[in-house]
Design a protein around this motif. Structure first.
Motif, PDB file in Angstrom:
ATOM      1  N   GLN A 209       0.824  -1.206   0.000  1.00 40.62           N
ATOM      2  CA  GLN A 209       0.000   0.000   0.000  1.00 40.62           C
ATOM      3  C   GLN A 209       0.863   1.263   0.000  1.00 40.62           C
ATOM      4  O   GLN A 209       0.550   2.233  -0.683  1.00 40.62           O
ATOM      5  N   ASN A 210       1.944   1.239   0.747  1.00 42.98           N
ATOM      6  CA  ASN A 210       2.803   2.413   0.827  1.00 42.98           C
ATOM      7  C   ASN A 210       3.653   2.587  -0.432  1.00 42.98           C
ATOM      8  O   ASN A 210       3.852   3.711  -0.910  1.00 42.98           O
ATOM      9  N   PHE A 211       4.144   1.487  -0.973  1.00 44.13           N
ATOM     10  CA  PHE A 211       4.953   1.554  -2.196  1.00 44.13           C
ATOM     11  C   PHE A 211       4.138   2.111  -3.366  1.00 44.13           C
ATOM     12  O   PHE A 211       4.677   2.791  -4.243  1.00 44.13           O
ATOM     13  N   MET A 212       2.841   1.814  -3.385  1.00 44.03           N
ATOM     14  CA  MET A 212       1.996   2.300  -4.469  1.00 44.03           C
ATOM     15  C   MET A 212       1.870   3.821  -4.459  1.00 44.03           C
ATOM     16  O   MET A 212       1.584   4.427  -5.492  1.00 44.03           O
ATOM     17  N   SER A 213       2.091   4.447  -3.304  1.00 49.67           N
ATOM     18  CA  SER A 213       1.986   5.896  -3.212  1.00 49.67           C
ATOM     19  C   SER A 213       3.242   6.601  -3.723  1.00 49.67           C
ATOM     20  O   SER A 213       3.236   7.829  -3.871  1.00 49.67           O
ATOM     21  N   VAL A 214       4.304   5.864  -3.991  1.00 50.00           N
ATOM     22  CA  VAL A 214       5.541   6.446  -4.513  1.00 50.00           C
ATOM     23  C   VAL A 214       5.466   6.492  -6.035  1.00 50.00           C
ATOM     24  O   VAL A 214       5.251   5.463  -6.685  1.00 50.00           O
ATOM     25  N   ASP A 215       5.635   7.653  -6.594  1.00 44.11           N
ATOM     26  CA  ASP A 215       5.544   7.812  -8.046  1.00 44.11           C
ATOM     27  C   ASP A 215       6.661   7.058  -8.747  1.00 44.11           C
ATOM     28  O   ASP A 215       7.813   7.031  -8.292  1.00 44.11           O
ATOM     29  N   ASN A 216       6.325   6.442  -9.869  1.00 43.31           N
ATOM     30  CA  ASN A 216       7.309   5.658 -10.621  1.00 43.31           C
ATOM     31  C   ASN A 216       8.452   6.508 -11.169  1.00 43.31           C
ATOM     32  O   ASN A 216       9.514   5.979 -11.509  1.00 43.31           O
ATOM     33  N   SER A 217       8.241   7.811 -11.253  1.00 46.18           N
ATOM     34  CA  SER A 217       9.293   8.678 -11.791  1.00 46.18           C
ATOM     35  C   SER A 217      10.545   8.646 -10.924  1.00 46.18           C
ATOM     36  O   SER A 217      11.664   8.803 -11.424  1.00 46.18           O
ATOM     37  N   TYR A 218      10.373   8.439  -9.616  1.00 45.71           N
ATOM     38  CA  TYR A 218      11.540   8.358  -8.734  1.00 45.71           C
ATOM     39  C   TYR A 218      12.376   7.127  -9.071  1.00 45.71           C
ATOM     40  O   TYR A 218      13.610   7.186  -9.102  1.00 45.71           O
TER      41      TYR A 218
ATOM     42  N   LEU B  93      17.969   5.626 -14.389  1.00 45.38           N
ATOM     43  CA  LEU B  93      18.750   6.448 -15.319  1.00 45.38           C
ATOM     44  C   LEU B  93      20.140   6.749 -14.760  1.00 45.38           C
ATOM     45  O   LEU B  93      21.102   6.937 -15.519  1.00 45.38           O
ATOM     46  N   ASP B  94      20.239   6.756 -13.425  1.00 45.83           N
ATOM     47  CA  ASP B  94      21.531   6.979 -12.784  1.00 45.83           C
ATOM     48  C   ASP B  94      22.346   5.689 -12.668  1.00 45.83           C
ATOM     49  O   ASP B  94      23.422   5.688 -12.061  1.00 45.83           O
ATOM     50  N   GLY B  95      21.813   4.606 -13.210  1.00 50.04           N
ATOM     51  CA  GLY B  95      22.554   3.345 -13.222  1.00 50.04           C
ATOM     52  C   GLY B  95      22.173   2.361 -12.135  1.00 50.04           C
ATOM     53  O   GLY B  95      22.842   1.333 -11.961  1.00 50.04           O
ATOM     54  N   MET B  96      21.102   2.628 -11.416  1.00 51.58           N
ATOM     55  CA  MET B  96      20.674   1.707 -10.364  1.00 51.58           C
ATOM     56  C   MET B  96      19.916   0.527 -10.962  1.00 51.58           C
ATOM     57  O   MET B  96      19.161   0.674 -11.923  1.00 51.58           O
ATOM     58  N   GLY B  97      20.105  -0.642 -10.367  1.00 46.37           N
ATOM     59  CA  GLY B  97      19.308  -1.794 -10.721  1.00 46.37           C
ATOM     60  C   GLY B  97      18.051  -1.831  -9.865  1.00 46.37           C
ATOM     61  O   GLY B  97      17.781  -0.912  -9.089  1.00 46.37           O
ATOM     62  N   ARG B  98      17.291  -2.916  -9.979  1.00 50.85           N
ATOM     63  CA  ARG B  98      16.039  -3.009  -9.215  1.00 50.85           C
ATOM     64  C   ARG B  98      16.302  -3.029  -7.707  1.00 50.85           C
ATOM     65  O   ARG B  98      15.641  -2.325  -6.948  1.00 50.85           O
ATOM     66  N   ILE B  99      17.259  -3.849  -7.289  1.00 51.16           N
ATOM     67  CA  ILE B  99      17.533  -3.964  -5.861  1.00 51.16           C
ATOM     68  C   ILE B  99      18.040  -2.639  -5.302  1.00 51.16           C
ATOM     69  O   ILE B  99      17.631  -2.206  -4.216  1.00 51.16           O
ATOM     70  N   GLN B 100      18.921  -1.976  -6.033  1.00 49.00           N
ATOM     71  CA  GLN B 100      19.419  -0.673  -5.582  1.00 49.00           C
ATOM     72  C   GLN B 100      18.308   0.365  -5.517  1.00 49.00           C
ATOM     73  O   GLN B 100      18.273   1.201  -4.604  1.00 49.00           O
ATOM     74  N   SER B 101      17.388   0.317  -6.478  1.00 53.53           N
ATOM     75  CA  SER B 101      16.251   1.250  -6.456  1.00 53.53           C
ATOM     76  C   SER B 101      15.384   1.021  -5.231  1.00 53.53           C
ATOM     77  O   SER B 101      14.886   1.972  -4.619  1.00 53.53           O
ATOM     78  N   ILE B 102      15.204  -0.236  -4.864  1.00 52.74           N
ATOM     79  CA  ILE B 102      14.414  -0.556  -3.675  1.00 52.74           C
ATOM     80  C   ILE B 102      15.106  -0.034  -2.419  1.00 52.74           C
ATOM     81  O   ILE B 102      14.482   0.590  -1.555  1.00 52.74           O
ATOM     82  N   ILE B 103      16.418  -0.290  -2.324  1.00 49.03           N
ATOM     83  CA  ILE B 103      17.168   0.061  -1.111  1.00 49.03           C
ATOM     84  C   ILE B 103      17.350   1.570  -0.967  1.00 49.03           C
ATOM     85  O   ILE B 103      17.185   2.127   0.128  1.00 49.03           O
ATOM     86  N   TYR B 104      17.696   2.236  -2.076  1.00 57.43           N
ATOM     87  CA  TYR B 104      18.079   3.647  -1.990  1.00 57.43           C
ATOM     88  C   TYR B 104      16.959   4.630  -2.358  1.00 57.43           C
ATOM     89  O   TYR B 104      17.108   5.833  -2.122  1.00 57.43           O
TER      90      TYR B 104
END
Length: 220
Positions: free
Chosen positions: A100-109, A115-126
């Protein structure tokens, strides 16, 4: 002091601490990954699988107790940490709250992170986790409290003080060596106070995160 002298309270507290921390960490990892998949992923049957997970919230442990107990017994995990921890590796409530909380975060982030080179796991963590920190702390505290106060499952698979958790140990204090209940209310209350102190301290320190996390999930 009398409680520690007459009963292995140190062992009970150590067992509860190990089981609770292990369950919190593993449920945090599995919950974050599953919540990301259900909130940001796109795969066949996503909604149906999530509905099944929500259905798991309505199924009490007593319903699934027998097959899990038989499996743990056959694996030889009675009176062991694996037997106490492994049946609690995944929390449907944890997944629901985070999704529910993750859905409130816009996909643009997330796209900016990629675009800065993060993978999926890094995007989740950072990206996702820092933005959803109140909810992460909230569900972690709830998981900690549930694990610390867990009684039914530890009661079923522990038969000796060596692996009894605190809740089961306090109940054991009520009994004499002959298995008869005694009027030792002073010892029971002292042990109960020791049991609730970590929970009260945790709530007082992190209460602002609890309120924020619950309100964000409710609004979504």
């Amino acid at each position: 002091r009398l409680v520690f002298e007459k009963f292995p309270m140190g062992t009970f507290m150590f067992n509860s601490l190990v089981v609770t921390i292990a369950c919190c960490v593993i449920q945090l990892v599995t919950g974050v990954l599953a919540a990301y998949a259900f909130s940001k992923g796109d795969f066949w049957g996503k909604e149906a699988i999530f509905t099944l997970i929500l259905g798991a919230l309505m199924v009490p442990l007593q319903v699934t107790f027998v097959p899990i107990y038989v499996l743990i017994s056959k694996l030889g995990w009675m009176n062991s940490f694996p037997g106490l921890i492994i049946p609690n590796l995944v929390s449907a409530y944890f997944i629901f709250m985070l999704r529910q909380n993750f859905m409130s975060v816009d996909n643009s982030y997330l796209e900016a992170g990629m675009l800065d080179g993060m993978g999926r796991i890094q995007s989740i963590i950072y990206v996702l986790c820092p933005m959803c920190k109140p909810t992460l702390i909230t569900v972690s505290i709830i998981t900690f409290i549930n694990g610390w106060n867990s009684y039914f499952w530890p009661k079923m698979i522990t038969t000796s003080d060596y692996r009894r958790t605190l809740a089961v140990g306090i109940n054991h204090i009520r009994q004499t060596f002959a298995g008869l209940e005694v009027q030792n209310y002073n010892e029971i209350m002292a042990a109960a106070v020791l049991a609730i102190m970590p929970i009260v301290a945790l709530f007082l320190i992190l209460q602002k995160y609890i309120m924020t996390g619950m309100s964000k999930a409710a609004m979504k």
